[in-house]
Design a protein around this motif. Structure first.
Motif, PDB file in Angstrom:
ATOM      1  N   PHE A 255     -23.206  30.434  69.668  1.00  0.00           N
ATOM      2  CA  PHE A 255     -21.837  30.358  70.168  1.00  0.00           C
ATOM      3  C   PHE A 255     -20.825  30.861  69.139  1.00  0.00           C
ATOM      4  O   PHE A 255     -19.683  31.168  69.488  1.00  0.00           O
ATOM      5  CB  PHE A 255     -21.504  28.920  70.575  1.00  0.00           C
TER       6      PHE A 255
ATOM      7  N   PHE B  64     -21.304  33.034  75.924  1.00  0.00           N
ATOM      8  CA  PHE B  64     -22.482  32.475  76.599  1.00  0.00           C
ATOM      9  C   PHE B  64     -22.967  33.380  77.723  1.00  0.00           C
ATOM     10  O   PHE B  64     -24.160  33.501  77.964  1.00  0.00           O
ATOM     11  CB  PHE B  64     -22.164  31.076  77.141  1.00  0.00           C
TER      12      PHE B  64
ATOM     13  N   ASP C 259     -20.611  32.204  83.559  1.00  0.00           N
ATOM     14  CA  ASP C 259     -21.864  32.290  82.817  1.00  0.00           C
ATOM     15  C   ASP C 259     -23.085  32.272  83.722  1.00  0.00           C
ATOM     16  O   ASP C 259     -24.188  32.575  83.277  1.00  0.00           O
ATOM     17  CB  ASP C 259     -21.970  31.113  81.829  1.00  0.00           C
TER      18      ASP C 259
ATOM     19  N   TYR D  65     -28.475  28.311  73.027  1.00  0.00           N
ATOM     20  CA  TYR D  65     -27.177  28.919  72.698  1.00  0.00           C
ATOM     21  C   TYR D  65     -26.408  28.063  71.702  1.00  0.00           C
ATOM     22  O   TYR D  65     -25.805  28.575  70.744  1.00  0.00           O
ATOM     23  CB  TYR D  65     -26.373  29.107  73.982  1.00  0.00           C
ATOM     24  N   VAL D  66     -26.444  26.752  71.906  1.00  0.00           N
ATOM     25  CA  VAL D  66     -25.743  25.851  70.989  1.00  0.00           C
ATOM     26  C   VAL D  66     -26.640  25.466  69.825  1.00  0.00           C
ATOM     27  O   VAL D  66     -26.210  25.464  68.662  1.00  0.00           O
ATOM     28  CB  VAL D  66     -25.257  24.592  71.729  1.00  0.00           C
TER      29      VAL D  66
ATOM     30  N   VAL E 146     -18.001  23.531  72.716  1.00  0.00           N
ATOM     31  CA  VAL E 146     -18.327  24.956  72.569  1.00  0.00           C
ATOM     32  C   VAL E 146     -19.067  25.497  73.794  1.00  0.00           C
ATOM     33  O   VAL E 146     -19.226  26.711  73.932  1.00  0.00           O
ATOM     34  CB  VAL E 146     -19.168  25.193  71.301  1.00  0.00           C
ATOM     35  N   LEU E 147     -19.513  24.610  74.673  1.00  0.00           N
ATOM     36  CA  LEU E 147     -20.150  25.041  75.917  1.00  0.00           C
ATOM     37  C   LEU E 147     -20.043  23.912  76.921  1.00  0.00           C
ATOM     38  O   LEU E 147     -20.184  22.736  76.575  1.00  0.00           O
ATOM     39  CB  LEU E 147     -21.630  25.387  75.691  1.00  0.00           C
TER      40      LEU E 147
END
Length: 343
Positions: free
Chosen positions: A168, A173, A275, A162-163, A144-145
């Motif tokens: 997410f 992001f 990002d 963020y995670v 996811v990132l």
């Protein structure tokens, strides 16, 4: 006669050794090599990634894969700077199981698809070009990132949040990073360079290599890019074959991308998934070749530019292999290779 032969032998040996000694003295050296040890609190894993994802989920955590290589100065900063800060360590331990993977390692890993392969082969399959590369997996094992390169502590903390906070699921992001990163640096306009092409930009018409710098106002890292890297005569020489443009990452001004799309700079940055600011994206023949989207020092940025300008990427798809060969060549020419330049 035996004494004379001995003297002649000694003189010949001295003469033959002299060029070798001179060559050795003229050989360049490498500085800035990273020195670090993987933290003891990282997970001791059997390298079965599906099982690791499952175990992390059972503990209500996500899985974080940290790709590194020995001697990497950016890995040293990640380990010795970021992961030496109590707040970052505590947050990471609370929300993630962390597994370290060696980009050139030979340990057998069970990949997310259930197949077995070496660390090196897995890194190649997952397109890991830089170290550190961090891959954040959700509880279903989806990435996811992904952070390609080193993020300084404050930006790294934002990535963890963020995670860790499941942002997410409903926010890109880039938007999360912009909203949670304090601005600083010089206000007003973007910093200019004489080799930046004038707008408006139609990059679809360019036949040669194209370098695009995404920046923003009040950006300390952008200032460091200009004053520490773009001002370097070596960088300017390497950029000469390029059509070089600068765009405001958050601008609504329109341009035509190398692929022929008419987009705003903001839309294009979103489409590219940028990002981190500043970012440098290098194109050739209308296709992206490589990008800088984290904190990099001068040697690695110049190596990326040379990788594209020389066309080396066509024969060597792995940038790390190329940069190793370039380092050896520069040292053979008597130059010092500083992996962590003071800029």
């Amino acid at each position: 006669m035996s004494g004379l032969r001995w003297l002649i032998s000694v003189l010949l040996l001295a003469l033959s050794a002299a060029p070798l000694a001179a060559a050795e003295s003229e050989h360049g050296k490498m500085e800035g090599v990273g020195d670090f040890e993987i933290p003891e609190w990282f997970k001791v894993s059997f390298l079965n990634l599906p099982e690791d994802v499952k175990e992390a989920g059972q503990a209500d955590k996500n899985l974080l894969l940290v790709w590194y290589q020995d001697g990497c100065p950016y890995c040293e900063r990640l380990i010795n700077t970021n992961f030496s800060q109590k707040g970052i360590v505590e947050y990471t331990q609370e929300h993630f199981d962390v597994i370290a993977l060696n980009l050139w390692g030979s340990r057998t890993v069970t990949g997310l698809d259930g197949g077995s392969l070496s660390e090196k082969a897995l890194g190649k399959r997952m397109g890991v070009q830089f170290t550190p590369t961090l891959q954040f997996l959700d509880k279903q094992g989806e990435v996811v990132l992904r952070l390609n390169g080193y993020y300084p502590p404050e930006k790294f903390r934002t990535a963890l949040q963020y995670v860790g906070e499941d942002a997410f699921r409903n926010q890109a992001f880039s938007a999360f990073m912009k909203a949670n990163t304090p601005e600083g640096g010089k206000p007003g306009k973007l910093l200019a360079e004489p080799f930046f092409a004038d707008s408006p930009h139609d990059l679809s018409e360019k036949k040669g290599p194209v370098a695009v710098f995404f920046e923003q106002r009040q950006c300390p890292d952008c200032v460091r890019l200009h004053e520490g890297i773009l001002d370097d005569p070596r960088m300017r020489e390497l950029l000469e074959p390029f059509h070089v443009v600068q765009v405001d990452r958050w601008s609504e001004d329109k341009l035509v991308t190398p692929g022929g799309k008419r987009l705003s700079a903001r839309q294009w940055g979103d489409e590219l998934g940028l990002d981190y600011v500043p970012a440098m994206v290098l194109f050739d023949r209308g296709e992206e070749v490589i990008r800088m989207e984290s904190l990099f020092k001068g040697f690695h940025v110049r190596s990326m530019v040379d990788y594209v300008a020389s066309g080396a990427y066509r024969d060597q798809p792995r940038f790390q292999r190329y940069i190793q060969a370039r380092s050896e060549r520069l040292m053979e020419e008597g130059q010092t290779v500083d992996l962590w330049e003071k800029n």
